[in-house]
Design a protein around this motif. Structure first.
Motif, mmCIF file in Angstrom:
data_model
loop_
_atom_site.group_PDB
_atom_site.id
_atom_site.type_symbol
_atom_site.label_atom_id
_atom_site.label_comp_id
_atom_site.label_asym_id
_atom_site.label_seq_id
_atom_site.Cartn_x
_atom_site.Cartn_y
_atom_site.Cartn_z
ATOM 1 N N THR A 58 91.509 13.963 18.872
ATOM 2 C CA THR A 58 92.910 13.602 18.688
ATOM 3 C C THR A 58 93.583 14.405 17.582
ATOM 4 O O THR A 58 94.814 14.450 17.508
ATOM 5 C CB THR A 58 93.035 12.103 18.361
ATOM 6 O OG1 THR A 58 92.191 11.792 17.238
ATOM 7 C CG2 THR A 58 92.625 11.249 19.552
ATOM 8 N N MET A 59 92.792 15.062 16.702
ATOM 9 C CA MET A 59 93.386 15.853 15.631
ATOM 10 C C MET A 59 93.858 17.218 16.119
ATOM 11 O O MET A 59 94.522 17.952 15.379
ATOM 12 C CB MET A 59 92.387 16.014 14.478
ATOM 13 C CG MET A 59 92.080 14.710 13.763
ATOM 14 S SD MET A 59 90.988 14.902 12.333
ATOM 15 C CE MET A 59 92.046 15.818 11.202
ATOM 16 N N GLY A 60 93.494 17.578 17.362
ATOM 17 C CA GLY A 60 94.020 18.791 17.965
ATOM 18 C C GLY A 60 93.202 20.036 17.712
ATOM 19 O O GLY A 60 92.908 20.787 18.637
ATOM 20 N N LYS A 61 92.828 20.287 16.474
ATOM 21 C CA LYS A 61 92.083 21.503 16.138
ATOM 22 C C LYS A 61 90.588 21.240 16.258
ATOM 23 O O LYS A 61 90.079 20.280 15.697
ATOM 24 C CB LYS A 61 92.416 21.935 14.711
ATOM 25 C CG LYS A 61 91.717 23.214 14.265
ATOM 26 C CD LYS A 61 92.094 23.562 12.832
ATOM 27 C CE LYS A 61 91.360 24.821 12.370
ATOM 28 N NZ LYS A 61 91.701 25.159 10.955
ATOM 29 N N PRO A 62 89.851 22.107 16.979
ATOM 30 C CA PRO A 62 88.420 21.861 17.144
ATOM 31 C C PRO A 62 87.641 22.034 15.849
ATOM 32 O O PRO A 62 88.029 22.792 14.961
ATOM 33 C CB PRO A 62 87.983 22.892 18.185
ATOM 34 C CG PRO A 62 88.987 23.990 18.067
ATOM 35 C CD PRO A 62 90.281 23.315 17.712
ATOM 36 N N ASP A 63 86.551 21.329 15.752
ATOM 37 C CA ASP A 63 85.573 21.484 14.691
ATOM 38 C C ASP A 63 84.514 22.476 15.182
ATOM 39 O O ASP A 63 84.680 23.111 16.233
ATOM 40 C CB ASP A 63 84.945 20.111 14.402
ATOM 41 C CG ASP A 63 84.373 19.996 13.001
ATOM 42 O OD1 ASP A 63 84.153 21.045 12.356
ATOM 43 O OD2 ASP A 63 84.138 18.863 12.546
ATOM 44 N N HIS A 64 83.423 22.611 14.445
ATOM 45 C CA HIS A 64 82.283 23.396 14.900
ATOM 46 C C HIS A 64 81.002 22.614 14.659
ATOM 47 O O HIS A 64 80.861 21.932 13.635
ATOM 48 C CB HIS A 64 82.200 24.742 14.164
ATOM 49 C CG HIS A 64 83.297 25.678 14.514
ATOM 50 N ND1 HIS A 64 84.476 25.744 13.795
ATOM 51 C CD2 HIS A 64 83.410 26.575 15.529
ATOM 52 C CE1 HIS A 64 85.273 26.645 14.355
ATOM 53 N NE2 HIS A 64 84.647 27.165 15.398
ATOM 54 N N VAL A 65 80.077 22.705 15.586
ATOM 55 C CA VAL A 65 78.743 22.120 15.464
ATOM 56 C C VAL A 65 77.744 23.135 16.002
ATOM 57 O O VAL A 65 78.007 23.806 17.014
ATOM 58 C CB VAL A 65 78.632 20.786 16.250
ATOM 59 C CG1 VAL A 65 77.179 20.315 16.329
ATOM 60 C CG2 VAL A 65 79.492 19.705 15.594
ATOM 61 N N GLY A 66 76.616 23.251 15.319
ATOM 62 C CA GLY A 66 75.569 24.153 15.775
ATOM 63 C C GLY A 66 74.465 23.385 16.485
ATOM 64 O O GLY A 66 74.261 22.193 16.259
ATOM 65 N N ALA A 67 73.751 24.081 17.352
ATOM 66 C CA ALA A 67 72.549 23.543 17.989
ATOM 67 C C ALA A 67 71.430 24.557 17.784
ATOM 68 O O ALA A 67 71.682 25.774 17.736
ATOM 69 C CB ALA A 67 72.776 23.294 19.474
ATOM 70 N N PHE A 68 70.201 24.068 17.666
ATOM 71 C CA PHE A 68 69.099 24.984 17.369
ATOM 72 C C PHE A 68 67.812 24.512 18.018
ATOM 73 O O PHE A 68 67.648 23.341 18.386
ATOM 74 C CB PHE A 68 68.881 25.079 15.854
ATOM 75 C CG PHE A 68 68.255 23.846 15.252
ATOM 76 C CD1 PHE A 68 66.869 23.703 15.161
ATOM 77 C CD2 PHE A 68 69.043 22.788 14.801
ATOM 78 C CE1 PHE A 68 66.298 22.555 14.628
ATOM 79 C CE2 PHE A 68 68.480 21.641 14.265
ATOM 80 C CZ PHE A 68 67.096 21.528 14.179
#
Length: 271
Positions: free
Chosen positions: A104-114
């Motif tokens: 809902t904040m509009g701007k994407p975040d980032h998450v890593g996977a490993f």
């Protein structure tokens, strides 16, 4: 999406081994220091023997990410999360989704996977010698974890780059004094091993030699997978037991029959 595949010499990751957990696996707590040092010497001798034979391997991918209720979206892939049903010491019922920016904040975040692993042949060393076999297995386990420690350092400083000036000692790294967390599949805040099926598709685990059993367990056994989060307030927590209502909701979000999901989450269900 940004993706990195790495292969490390053992000497590149050995300095990140957490020997406390190595000794714990051997039940050495409270044992004489001489016994611990003798065991460590045998492990270091094996490390030197392995240096020219084996490597460790890792894959990392960084995704645009959003939180939507208790789901984390990595690009177009939905990763349902579970939530504590009993408040923690702060009075909150936490989910890993709380550490990701809401859609809902509009701007994407980032998450890593490993994911990280060792050459499978390491685990087959010394099959006829119980002591050497256990030494090889526990050392391989620690090397996989050490590989993730080295990988995470490179992620924070360079690839994701959210902590480019980080300067921590090995002891500080092992105490997890860096910004962010890396919850691993099968651990207290991410207990559902079936998440590995989603991560394998996202990461391409087979490229580094990881294969999954029908229960989502990784082979080689000395393998680790999970998420990397950078939120400055992110911290580890124990999910604790969940009830039938959350089991049903989670199974629906995962698209897995409740009976199957019950098997995956058996250790996390309210008794």
């Amino acid at each position: 999406m940004m993706r990195k595949v790495c292969s490390y010499r053992l000497s590149e990751v050995a300095g990140y081994i957490n020997w406390i957990y190595f000794f714990h696996a051997w039940g050495m707590n409270g044992k004489p220091e001489e016994a611990r040092e003798a065991l460590r010497k045998d492990a270091q001798d094996l490390l030197r023997q392995w240096e020219t034979q084996y490597r460790t391997h890792a894959v990392f991918a960084l995704f645009d990410a959003w939180a939507e209720d208790d789901d984390i979206w990595l690009g177009g892939t939905r990763l349902p999360m579970l939530r504590q049903q009993r408040p923690d010491a702060s009075g909150l019922c936490l989910s890993l989704a709380d550490f990701v920016r809401p859609r809902t904040m509009g701007k994407p975040d980032h998450v890593g996977a490993f994911a990280a692993t060792v050459d499978a042949a390491m685990e087959k060393e010394h099959d006829g010698d119980d002591y050497r076999r256990m030494l090889a297995q526990t050392l391989a386990d620690r090397l996989a974890e050490a590989t993730v420690e080295r990988l995470h350092l490179e992620v924070r400083r360079r690839w994701w780059g959210y902590a480019p000036d980080e300067q921590l000692t090995i002891d500080q790294l092992l105490r997890e004094e860096f910004q962010g967390i890396r919850p691993a599949v099968g651990y207290p805040s991410l207990p559902d091993t079936s998440i590995n099926f989603l991560l394998s598709e996202l990461l391409g685990m087979k490229e580094i030699g990881i294969h999954l059993t029908e229960n989502g367990a990784m082979r080689p056994h000395a393998s680790v997978s999970g998420l990397m989060m950078a939120h400055h307030q992110a911290h580890y927590f124990d999910l604790g037991p969940i009830g039938e209502d959350q089991l049903t909701d989670y199974a629906q979000r995962r698209g897995i029959p409740i009976a199957v999901m019950r098997r995956f989450l058996a250790a996390s269900l309210l008794k």
